[in-house]
Design a protein around this motif. Structure first.
Motif, PDB file in Angstrom:
ATOM      1  N   PHE A  49       0.838  -1.204   0.000  1.00 40.85           N
ATOM      2  CA  PHE A  49       0.000   0.000   0.000  1.00 40.85           C
ATOM      3  C   PHE A  49       0.871   1.251   0.000  1.00 40.85           C
ATOM      4  CE2 PHE A  49      -1.749   3.495   2.505  1.00 40.85           C
ATOM      5  CZ  PHE A  49      -2.936   3.757   1.835  1.00 40.85           C
ATOM      6  N   ASN A  50       0.482   2.229  -0.805  1.00 39.04           N
ATOM      7  CA  ASN A  50       1.028   3.580  -0.741  1.00 39.04           C
ATOM      8  C   ASN A  50      -0.143   4.554  -0.735  1.00 39.04           C
ATOM      9  OD1 ASN A  50       3.829   3.502  -0.527  1.00 39.04           O
ATOM     10  ND2 ASN A  50       4.109   3.177  -2.721  1.00 39.04           N
ATOM     11  N   LYS A  51      -0.007   5.597   0.029  1.00 38.25           N
ATOM     12  CA  LYS A  51      -1.109   6.569   0.104  1.00 38.25           C
ATOM     13  C   LYS A  51      -1.427   7.172  -1.264  1.00 38.25           C
ATOM     14  CE  LYS A  51      -0.609  10.795   1.687  1.00 38.25           C
ATOM     15  NZ  LYS A  51      -0.418  11.972   2.559  1.00 38.25           N
ATOM     16  N   VAL A  52      -0.386   7.413  -2.067  1.00 39.43           N
ATOM     17  CA  VAL A  52      -0.562   8.131  -3.334  1.00 39.43           C
ATOM     18  C   VAL A  52      -0.083   7.296  -4.516  1.00 39.43           C
ATOM     19  CG1 VAL A  52       0.174  10.166  -4.665  1.00 39.43           C
ATOM     20  CG2 VAL A  52      -0.390  10.389  -2.233  1.00 39.43           C
ATOM     21  N   GLY A  53      -0.865   7.346  -5.594  1.00 40.84           N
ATOM     22  CA  GLY A  53      -0.465   6.758  -6.860  1.00 40.84           C
ATOM     23  C   GLY A  53      -0.259   7.860  -7.881  1.00 40.84           C
ATOM     24  N   LEU A  54       0.799   7.755  -8.656  1.00 43.03           N
ATOM     25  CA  LEU A  54       1.086   8.725  -9.722  1.00 43.03           C
ATOM     26  C   LEU A  54       0.788   8.075 -11.069  1.00 43.03           C
ATOM     27  CD1 LEU A  54       2.356  11.396 -10.811  1.00 43.03           C
ATOM     28  CD2 LEU A  54       4.560  10.197 -10.766  1.00 43.03           C
ATOM     29  N   VAL A  55      -0.170   8.643 -11.801  1.00 39.86           N
ATOM     30  CA  VAL A  55      -0.557   8.107 -13.105  1.00 39.86           C
ATOM     31  C   VAL A  55       0.161   8.905 -14.189  1.00 39.86           C
ATOM     32  CG1 VAL A  55      -2.467   7.401 -14.560  1.00 39.86           C
ATOM     33  CG2 VAL A  55      -2.831   7.714 -12.101  1.00 39.86           C
ATOM     34  N   LEU A  56       1.000   8.234 -14.977  1.00 38.83           N
ATOM     35  CA  LEU A  56       1.737   8.912 -16.034  1.00 38.83           C
ATOM     36  C   LEU A  56       0.856   9.055 -17.261  1.00 38.83           C
ATOM     37  CD1 LEU A  56       5.187   7.116 -15.607  1.00 38.83           C
ATOM     38  CD2 LEU A  56       4.461   9.326 -14.680  1.00 38.83           C
ATOM     39  N   GLY A  57       0.814  10.260 -17.792  1.00 41.03           N
ATOM     40  CA  GLY A  57      -0.159  10.598 -18.829  1.00 41.03           C
ATOM     41  C   GLY A  57       0.177  10.089 -20.215  1.00 41.03           C
ATOM     42  N   THR A  58      -0.873   9.900 -20.989  1.00 43.54           N
ATOM     43  CA  THR A  58      -0.770   9.611 -22.414  1.00 43.54           C
ATOM     44  C   THR A  58      -2.085  10.037 -23.051  1.00 43.54           C
ATOM     45  OG1 THR A  58      -0.228   7.919 -24.068  1.00 43.54           O
ATOM     46  CG2 THR A  58      -1.677   7.239 -22.269  1.00 43.54           C
ATOM     47  N   ALA A  59      -2.091  10.219 -24.358  1.00 41.57           N
ATOM     48  CA  ALA A  59      -3.292  10.680 -25.047  1.00 41.57           C
ATOM     49  C   ALA A  59      -4.364   9.596 -25.070  1.00 41.57           C
ATOM     50  CB  ALA A  59      -2.951  11.086 -26.478  1.00 41.57           C
ATOM     51  N   LYS A  60      -5.622  10.002 -24.970  1.00 43.07           N
ATOM     52  CA  LYS A  60      -6.724   9.049 -25.031  1.00 43.07           C
ATOM     53  C   LYS A  60      -6.933   8.537 -26.453  1.00 43.07           C
ATOM     54  CE  LYS A  60     -11.667   8.480 -24.087  1.00 43.07           C
ATOM     55  NZ  LYS A  60     -12.906   9.093 -23.552  1.00 43.07           N
ATOM     56  N   TYR A  61      -6.713   9.427 -27.427  1.00 40.41           N
ATOM     57  CA  TYR A  61      -6.969   9.067 -28.826  1.00 40.41           C
ATOM     58  C   TYR A  61      -5.674   9.016 -29.634  1.00 40.41           C
ATOM     59  CZ  TYR A  61     -11.776  10.185 -27.553  1.00 40.41           C
ATOM     60  OH  TYR A  61     -12.996  10.226 -26.921  1.00 40.41           O
ATOM     61  N   LEU A  62      -5.629   8.114 -30.598  1.00 42.04           N
ATOM     62  CA  LEU A  62      -4.500   8.027 -31.508  1.00 42.04           C
ATOM     63  C   LEU A  62      -4.569   9.142 -32.538  1.00 42.04           C
ATOM     64  CD1 LEU A  62      -4.672   4.170 -32.113  1.00 42.04           C
ATOM     65  CD2 LEU A  62      -3.059   5.381 -30.617  1.00 42.04           C
ATOM     66  N   SER A  63      -3.435   9.504 -33.112  1.00 43.42           N
ATOM     67  CA  SER A  63      -3.406  10.582 -34.108  1.00 43.42           C
ATOM     68  C   SER A  63      -4.224  10.237 -35.352  1.00 43.42           C
ATOM     69  CB  SER A  63      -1.958  10.886 -34.513  1.00 43.42           C
ATOM     70  OG  SER A  63      -1.330   9.716 -35.022  1.00 43.42           O
ATOM     71  N   LYS A  64      -4.341   8.940 -35.660  1.00 43.98           N
ATOM     72  CA  LYS A  64      -5.118   8.512 -36.826  1.00 43.98           C
ATOM     73  C   LYS A  64      -6.565   8.185 -36.473  1.00 43.98           C
ATOM     74  CE  LYS A  64      -1.085   6.611 -39.194  1.00 43.98           C
ATOM     75  NZ  LYS A  64      -0.458   5.399 -39.793  1.00 43.98           N
ATOM     76  N   GLY A  65      -6.934   8.427 -35.217  1.00 45.59           N
ATOM     77  CA  GLY A  65      -8.291   8.136 -34.776  1.00 45.59           C
ATOM     78  C   GLY A  65      -8.367   6.839 -33.980  1.00 45.59           C
ATOM     79  N   GLY A  66      -9.384   6.754 -33.152  1.00 44.61           N
ATOM     80  CA  GLY A  66      -9.551   5.551 -32.331  1.00 44.61           C
ATOM     81  C   GLY A  66      -8.915   5.708 -30.967  1.00 44.61           C
ATOM     82  N   ILE A  67      -9.344   4.851 -30.049  1.00 44.90           N
ATOM     83  CA  ILE A  67      -8.847   4.901 -28.674  1.00 44.90           C
ATOM     84  C   ILE A  67      -7.414   4.377 -28.594  1.00 44.90           C
ATOM     85  CG2 ILE A  67      -9.165   4.004 -26.335  1.00 44.90           C
ATOM     86  CD1 ILE A  67     -11.240   6.025 -27.032  1.00 44.90           C
ATOM     87  N   ASN A  68      -6.585   5.075 -27.843  1.00 44.93           N
ATOM     88  CA  ASN A  68      -5.231   4.635 -27.557  1.00 44.93           C
ATOM     89  C   ASN A  68      -5.304   3.517 -26.512  1.00 44.93           C
ATOM     90  OD1 ASN A  68      -2.575   4.297 -26.807  1.00 44.93           O
ATOM     91  ND2 ASN A  68      -2.246   6.403 -26.142  1.00 44.93           N
ATOM     92  N   THR A  69      -4.941   2.302 -26.908  1.00 44.86           N
ATOM     93  CA  THR A  69      -5.072   1.158 -26.003  1.00 44.86           C
ATOM     94  C   THR A  69      -4.160   1.295 -24.787  1.00 44.86           C
ATOM     95  OG1 THR A  69      -5.457  -0.155 -28.001  1.00 44.86           O
ATOM     96  CG2 THR A  69      -5.240  -1.359 -25.950  1.00 44.86           C
ATOM     97  N   TYR A  70      -3.024   1.948 -24.946  1.00 42.92           N
ATOM     98  CA  TYR A  70      -2.156   2.207 -23.794  1.00 42.92           C
ATOM     99  C   TYR A  70      -2.925   3.009 -22.736  1.00 42.92           C
ATOM    100  CZ  TYR A  70       2.164   0.603 -26.008  1.00 42.92           C
ATOM    101  OH  TYR A  70       3.140  -0.160 -26.583  1.00 42.92           O
TER     102      TYR A  70
END
Length: 215
Positions: A49-70
């Motif tokens: 357990f850790n009190k805080v989690g850090l979520v590293l960002g990435t784009a929701k959508y791909l440049s060619k369209g569609g959801i970024n699976t990452y």
């Protein structure tokens, strides 16, 4: 006409230079993986357990369209960790340099959809790259011990940066994407060289600013 001996000498020097570069890339890639292997977790039941989690960002959508699976896998991993009560608060750290591009806000919306309450989420709008996100978690949000959440290759590099800064950081791995692994490894190999360069030169985040307290 060029001297044959000079041509052979030039080719030999070129070969040596490229061999050194290749060796550096391979050594840094697998060396970082080995260095961080005991701080990486795949199962929420096993991670401390850790009190805080850090979520590293990435784009929701791909440049060619569609959801970024990452992105999708990363948000799923965060929600899984939160609902297993292995983190209490989240810092969603990402890029917000343009008015129409806001990674922290998008991540927050997706996590709320997955049942994470708003009061548990803090936005970091200046997480332009991994180094910024890690160091700002400490310098702005006051966290010396936290869990970083991303894909495994990304977590390994983030933990290396955190270790150098004297932080106590572990990683929880989001699901990877098999069809893009080779391409990801190539990008990551050069990203790790850049991380080592930044560590050597003590590179600091692009922006700091006013401190934000997490209860």
């Amino acid at each position: 006409m060029l001297n044959k001996g000079l041509i052979k000498y030039s080719l030999r020097i070129t070969f040596i230079i490229w061999s050194l570069i290749f060796g550096l890339v391979i050594t840094s890639y697998f060396g970082i993986s080995f260095w961080t292997k005991n701080k990486i977790y795949d199962q929420p039941k096993k991670i401390p357990f850790n009190k805080v989690g850090l979520v590293l960002g990435t784009a929701k959508y791909l440049s060619k369209g569609g959801i970024n699976t990452y992105f999708k896998h990363r948000m799923d991993a965060v929600a899984l960790l939160f609902h297993h009560k292995k983190i209490q608060y989240l810092i969603v750290s990402g890029d917000n340099r343009r008015d129409n591009y806001n990674e922290p806000k998008v991540m927050e919306k997706e996590l709320i959809k997955r049942g994470v309450p708003t009061h548990s989420i803090y936005r970091d709008y200046a997480g332009f790259r991994t180094l910024d996100s890690i160091l700002r978690a400490y310098k702005i949000f006051g966290q010396k011990k936290f869990t970083v959440i991303s894909q495994k290759f990304h977590n390994e590099r983030a933990i290396l940066i955190a270790d150098h800064a004297g932080l106590d950081v572990i990683g929880f791995n989001a699901k990877d994407i098999s069809r893009e692994i080779k391409q990801s490894y190539l990008r990551e190999a050069f990203a790790r060289i850049k991380a080592l360069w930044d560590i050597f030169y003590h590179t600091q985040p692009k922006f700091l600013g006013q401190k934000i307290l997490i209860p």
